[in-house]
Design a protein around this motif. Structure first.
Motif, PDB file in Angstrom:
ATOM      1  N   ALA A  25       0.833  -1.215   0.000  1.00  0.00           N
ATOM      2  CA  ALA A  25       0.000   0.000   0.000  1.00  0.00           C
ATOM      3  C   ALA A  25       0.864   1.262   0.000  1.00  0.00           C
ATOM      4  O   ALA A  25       0.480   2.285  -0.567  1.00  0.00           O
ATOM      5  N   LEU A  26       2.020   1.168   0.632  1.00  0.00           N
ATOM      6  CA  LEU A  26       2.830   2.378   0.801  1.00  0.00           C
ATOM      7  C   LEU A  26       3.893   2.530  -0.291  1.00  0.00           C
ATOM      8  O   LEU A  26       4.535   3.580  -0.393  1.00  0.00           O
ATOM      9  N   ALA A  27       4.061   1.513  -1.132  1.00  0.00           N
ATOM     10  CA  ALA A  27       5.195   1.490  -2.070  1.00  0.00           C
ATOM     11  C   ALA A  27       5.196   2.645  -3.064  1.00  0.00           C
ATOM     12  O   ALA A  27       6.257   3.187  -3.382  1.00  0.00           O
ATOM     13  N   ASP A  28       4.041   3.002  -3.577  1.00  0.00           N
ATOM     14  CA  ASP A  28       4.013   3.970  -4.681  1.00  0.00           C
ATOM     15  C   ASP A  28       3.535   5.352  -4.253  1.00  0.00           C
ATOM     16  O   ASP A  28       3.317   6.212  -5.110  1.00  0.00           O
ATOM     17  N   GLY A  29       3.355   5.538  -2.932  1.00  0.00           N
ATOM     18  CA  GLY A  29       2.986   6.863  -2.451  1.00  0.00           C
ATOM     19  C   GLY A  29       1.527   7.223  -2.649  1.00  0.00           C
ATOM     20  O   GLY A  29       1.139   8.368  -2.437  1.00  0.00           O
ATOM     21  N   HIS A  30       0.703   6.240  -3.033  1.00  0.00           N
ATOM     22  CA  HIS A  30      -0.728   6.552  -3.210  1.00  0.00           C
ATOM     23  C   HIS A  30      -1.445   6.671  -1.864  1.00  0.00           C
ATOM     24  O   HIS A  30      -2.406   7.405  -1.735  1.00  0.00           O
ATOM     25  N   PHE A  31      -0.999   5.876  -0.877  1.00  0.00           N
ATOM     26  CA  PHE A  31      -1.736   5.782   0.389  1.00  0.00           C
ATOM     27  C   PHE A  31      -0.854   6.146   1.576  1.00  0.00           C
ATOM     28  O   PHE A  31       0.363   5.976   1.535  1.00  0.00           O
ATOM     29  N   TYR A 327      -2.822  -2.276  -5.130  1.00  0.00           N
ATOM     30  CA  TYR A 327      -3.094  -0.966  -4.512  1.00  0.00           C
ATOM     31  C   TYR A 327      -3.022   0.173  -5.542  1.00  0.00           C
ATOM     32  O   TYR A 327      -3.771   1.152  -5.430  1.00  0.00           O
ATOM     33  N   CYS A 328      -2.129   0.049  -6.534  1.00  0.00           N
ATOM     34  CA  CYS A 328      -2.085   1.080  -7.602  1.00  0.00           C
ATOM     35  C   CYS A 328      -3.418   1.121  -8.341  1.00  0.00           C
ATOM     36  O   CYS A 328      -3.984   2.194  -8.580  1.00  0.00           O
ATOM     37  N   ASP A 329      -3.903  -0.078  -8.700  1.00  0.00           N
ATOM     38  CA  ASP A 329      -5.170  -0.132  -9.438  1.00  0.00           C
ATOM     39  C   ASP A 329      -6.338   0.344  -8.566  1.00  0.00           C
ATOM     40  O   ASP A 329      -7.278   0.974  -9.054  1.00  0.00           O
ATOM     41  N   LEU A 330      -6.238   0.048  -7.272  1.00  0.00           N
ATOM     42  CA  LEU A 330      -7.280   0.530  -6.351  1.00  0.00           C
ATOM     43  C   LEU A 330      -7.247   2.052  -6.229  1.00  0.00           C
ATOM     44  O   LEU A 330      -8.297   2.706  -6.219  1.00  0.00           O
ATOM     45  N   ALA A 331      -6.048   2.617  -6.126  1.00  0.00           N
ATOM     46  CA  ALA A 331      -5.932   4.080  -6.030  1.00  0.00           C
ATOM     47  C   ALA A 331      -6.541   4.721  -7.276  1.00  0.00           C
ATOM     48  O   ALA A 331      -7.297   5.699  -7.180  1.00  0.00           O
ATOM     49  N   ILE A 334     -10.319   4.416  -7.035  1.00  0.00           N
ATOM     50  CA  ILE A 334     -10.904   5.357  -6.060  1.00  0.00           C
ATOM     51  C   ILE A 334     -10.919   6.764  -6.653  1.00  0.00           C
ATOM     52  O   ILE A 334     -11.847   7.545  -6.432  1.00  0.00           O
ATOM     53  N   ARG A 335      -9.912   7.073  -7.470  1.00  0.00           N
ATOM     54  CA  ARG A 335      -9.847   8.404  -8.095  1.00  0.00           C
ATOM     55  C   ARG A 335     -10.664   8.469  -9.384  1.00  0.00           C
ATOM     56  O   ARG A 335     -10.632   9.483 -10.085  1.00  0.00           O
ATOM     57  N   GLY A 336     -11.344   7.370  -9.719  1.00  0.00           N
ATOM     58  CA  GLY A 336     -12.303   7.403 -10.819  1.00  0.00           C
ATOM     59  C   GLY A 336     -11.829   6.788 -12.120  1.00  0.00           C
ATOM     60  O   GLY A 336     -12.557   6.781 -13.114  1.00  0.00           O
ATOM     61  N   GLU A 337     -10.610   6.209 -12.126  1.00  0.00           N
ATOM     62  CA  GLU A 337     -10.119   5.596 -13.363  1.00  0.00           C
ATOM     63  C   GLU A 337     -10.142   4.073 -13.207  1.00  0.00           C
ATOM     64  O   GLU A 337      -9.273   3.495 -12.566  1.00  0.00           O
ATOM     65  N   THR A 338     -11.169   3.442 -13.754  1.00  0.00           N
ATOM     66  CA  THR A 338     -11.325   2.008 -13.540  1.00  0.00           C
ATOM     67  C   THR A 338     -10.290   1.227 -14.329  1.00  0.00           C
ATOM     68  O   THR A 338     -10.046   1.497 -15.503  1.00  0.00           O
ATOM     69  N   ARG A 339      -9.671   0.280 -13.670  1.00  0.00           N
ATOM     70  CA  ARG A 339      -8.643  -0.548 -14.288  1.00  0.00           C
ATOM     71  C   ARG A 339      -9.188  -1.935 -14.584  1.00  0.00           C
ATOM     72  O   ARG A 339      -9.754  -2.582 -13.699  1.00  0.00           O
ATOM     73  N   ASP A 340      -8.946  -2.397 -15.800  1.00  0.00           N
ATOM     74  CA  ASP A 340      -9.325  -3.749 -16.163  1.00  0.00           C
ATOM     75  C   ASP A 340      -8.521  -4.746 -15.313  1.00  0.00           C
ATOM     76  O   ASP A 340      -7.317  -4.569 -15.142  1.00  0.00           O
ATOM     77  N   GLY A 341      -9.187  -5.728 -14.759  1.00  0.00           N
ATOM     78  CA  GLY A 341      -8.450  -6.814 -14.112  1.00  0.00           C
ATOM     79  C   GLY A 341      -8.362  -6.736 -12.606  1.00  0.00           C
ATOM     80  O   GLY A 341      -7.860  -7.675 -11.985  1.00  0.00           O
ATOM     81  N   LEU A 342      -8.807  -5.648 -11.993  1.00  0.00           N
ATOM     82  CA  LEU A 342      -8.766  -5.581 -10.525  1.00  0.00           C
ATOM     83  C   LEU A 342      -9.739  -6.629  -9.974  1.00  0.00           C
ATOM     84  O   LEU A 342     -10.939  -6.563 -10.238  1.00  0.00           O
ATOM     85  N   PRO A 343      -9.243  -7.619  -9.219  1.00  0.00           N
ATOM     86  CA  PRO A 343     -10.151  -8.676  -8.738  1.00  0.00           C
ATOM     87  C   PRO A 343     -11.229  -8.095  -7.822  1.00  0.00           C
ATOM     88  O   PRO A 343     -10.935  -7.279  -6.946  1.00  0.00           O
ATOM     89  N   ASN A 344     -12.470  -8.515  -8.038  1.00  0.00           N
ATOM     90  CA  ASN A 344     -13.573  -7.859  -7.331  1.00  0.00           C
ATOM     91  C   ASN A 344     -14.497  -8.860  -6.641  1.00  0.00           C
ATOM     92  O   ASN A 344     -14.205 -10.057  -6.586  1.00  0.00           O
ATOM     93  N   ALA A 345     -15.612  -8.330  -6.120  1.00  0.00           N
ATOM     94  CA  ALA A 345     -16.532  -9.185  -5.350  1.00  0.00           C
ATOM     95  C   ALA A 345     -17.118 -10.306  -6.209  1.00  0.00           C
ATOM     96  O   ALA A 345     -17.388 -11.402  -5.703  1.00  0.00           O
TER      97      ALA A 345
END
Ligand code: NAI
Length: 377
Positions: A25-31, A327-331, A334-345
């Motif tokens: 979560a902390l690696a790329d500075g998003h969170f 976490y990059c794809d989640l960030a 959350i900021r509104g740019e949906t990423r293909d492939g993020l595992p979901n519910a």
């Protein structure tokens, strides 16, 4: 860009998966880590959270306290990770989604199919993100494999063969060690042992790379150490919606295998092979051609493989940075740019349906059964 606020439940000091989440979560500075209920022992959790830099008023004793504390804050967390033992995932994830938080839940998302379907409904109702940590799908060369399949580079997929088999519970003299025993005890682990623990990673990976879903399966389960109630070895044959034939072996008694997660995808015009112990290399063979090694970081990779690789060619990135990619794809999401492939519910509930179907099939001599959750039939 302003950092997103992140909270964590479980993953306390000494836990297996906690450090990978913090590194990721902390690696790329998003969170930034803003809140936590990190341990089943309230005081231990509070103390550890503060040692990690969480403010005292956001270092909570348990998740209900954290929910109450965060709910009405103006600077409430943007994402909460649930990294507690499996049986707690459903109630924590549901409660946070309903209170308007985005969630990253560890696998398995729930214990039952019904609970999984309920999470899917809550996501639909709230519009919040619920990701599930199938983190192997975020290795750059797995993304390369997925993109090659999508791009038609191996033609229509005929066959996918995968294994997640290790030998770390293969010592019968250690079978009563409480840290091992609970995994094969239905009271603690639920209906399945090894398949629910590791097999679902392999099954998700097959769906992920093939961009297809499991429709039916037939399972053979074995408890090779007789004191175990739940399986420590399973072979699962499956079919996907598009007709692809699937084979999956998962074991915890395969002494000599270490992490042991690998996948091969065979299409009409080529084959691909990837293994988590050599994650930087994707092996590709075009029909009638030479076998090639596609290396993480080399030129000409598909966009997603390039985007999620941030260490120079030939340097290992490894497991925590695969989690960081989630976490990059989640960030972005959350900021509104949906990423293909993020595992979901939806992936989470499909896994639970596969687990319960495999258990039922194995009990009935390996009969083929519909493996889809009812909401996707
Ligand atoms: P663990 O037993 O090593 O650690 C669990 C942590 O959660 C401990 O710090 C414990 O104090 C804390 N905890 C327990 N109940 C809690 C509660 N009610 N509230 C707050 N904290 C609580 O377990 P491990 O191996 O880290 O597994 C946790 C989850 O992560 C499991 O669901 C497991 O399936 C998953 N996992 C996923 C992996 C992956 O590759 N995605 C790899 C390893 C584990």
């Amino acid at each position: 860009m302003q950092k997103l606020k992140w909270g964590m439940i479980g993953g306390g000091e000494g836990s297996q998966i906690g450090p990978a989440h913090r590194l990721g979560a902390l690696a790329d500075g998003h969170f930034e880590l803003a809140a936590g209920a990190l341990d089943h022992r309230p005081e231990v959790g509070r103390e550890y959270a503060q040692r990690l830099g969480v403010a005292a008023d956001r270092a909570y004793g348990d998740w209900t306290e954290m929910l109450q504390g965060e709910k009405n804050r103006d600077d409430r967390i943007d994402l909460v990770t649930v990294a507690t033992p499996n049986s707690t995932h459903f109630e924590i994830t549901k409660a946070f989604l309903e209170a308007g938080f985005n969630v990253l839940c560890e696998k398995p998302m729930t214990m039952t199919v019904e609970e999984g379907e309920e999470i899917v409904r809550v996501v639909e109702k709230t519009g919040k993100i619920c990701a599930v940590n199938y983190c192997y799908s975020a290795y750059p060369m797995v993304r390369q494999a997925r993109a090659m399949v999508q791009n038609g580079e191996i033609g229509s997929v005929r066959l996918v063969v995968t294994a997640f088999s290790h030998g770390h519970h293969g010592d019968a003299t250690d079978a009563d060690n409480p840290r091992v025993r609970w995994r094969y005890d239905p009271e603690m682990a639920g209906v399945s042992g090894q398949f629910a623990d590791c097999g679902i990673h392999a099954l998700h990976m097959a769906s992920f790379i093939c961009n297809d879903e499991v429709s039916t399966l037939s399972a053979d389960f074995a408890s090779t150490i007789p004191s175990r109630v739940l399986e420590d070895d399973a072979m699962v044959n499956f079919r996907m919606d598009g007709g692809t034939v699937g084979r999956l072996w998962t074991s915890s008694v395969a002494i000599g295998r270490q992490h042991g997660f690998e996948i091969q995808v065979f299409g009409e015009t080529g084959g691909l092979r990837w293994a988590s112990e050599q994650p930087n290399q994707l092996i590709y063979t075009p029909v009638g051609g030479r076998t090639q090694i596609i290396e993480k970081g080399e030129g000409g990779l598909h966009e997603d493989a390039q985007r999620l690789s941030r260490v120079a060619i030939a340097h290992p990135e490894g497991f925590p940075l695969a989690v960081a990619n989630i976490y990059c794809d989640l960030a972005d999401a959350i900021r509104g740019e949906t990423r293909d492939g993020l595992p979901n519910a939806a992936d989470g509930v499909r896994s639970m349906a596969a687990v319960h179907t495999a258990v039922a099939s194995a009990k009935n001599g390996g009969v083929w059964m519909d493996a889809r959750p009812s909401i996707f039939r």
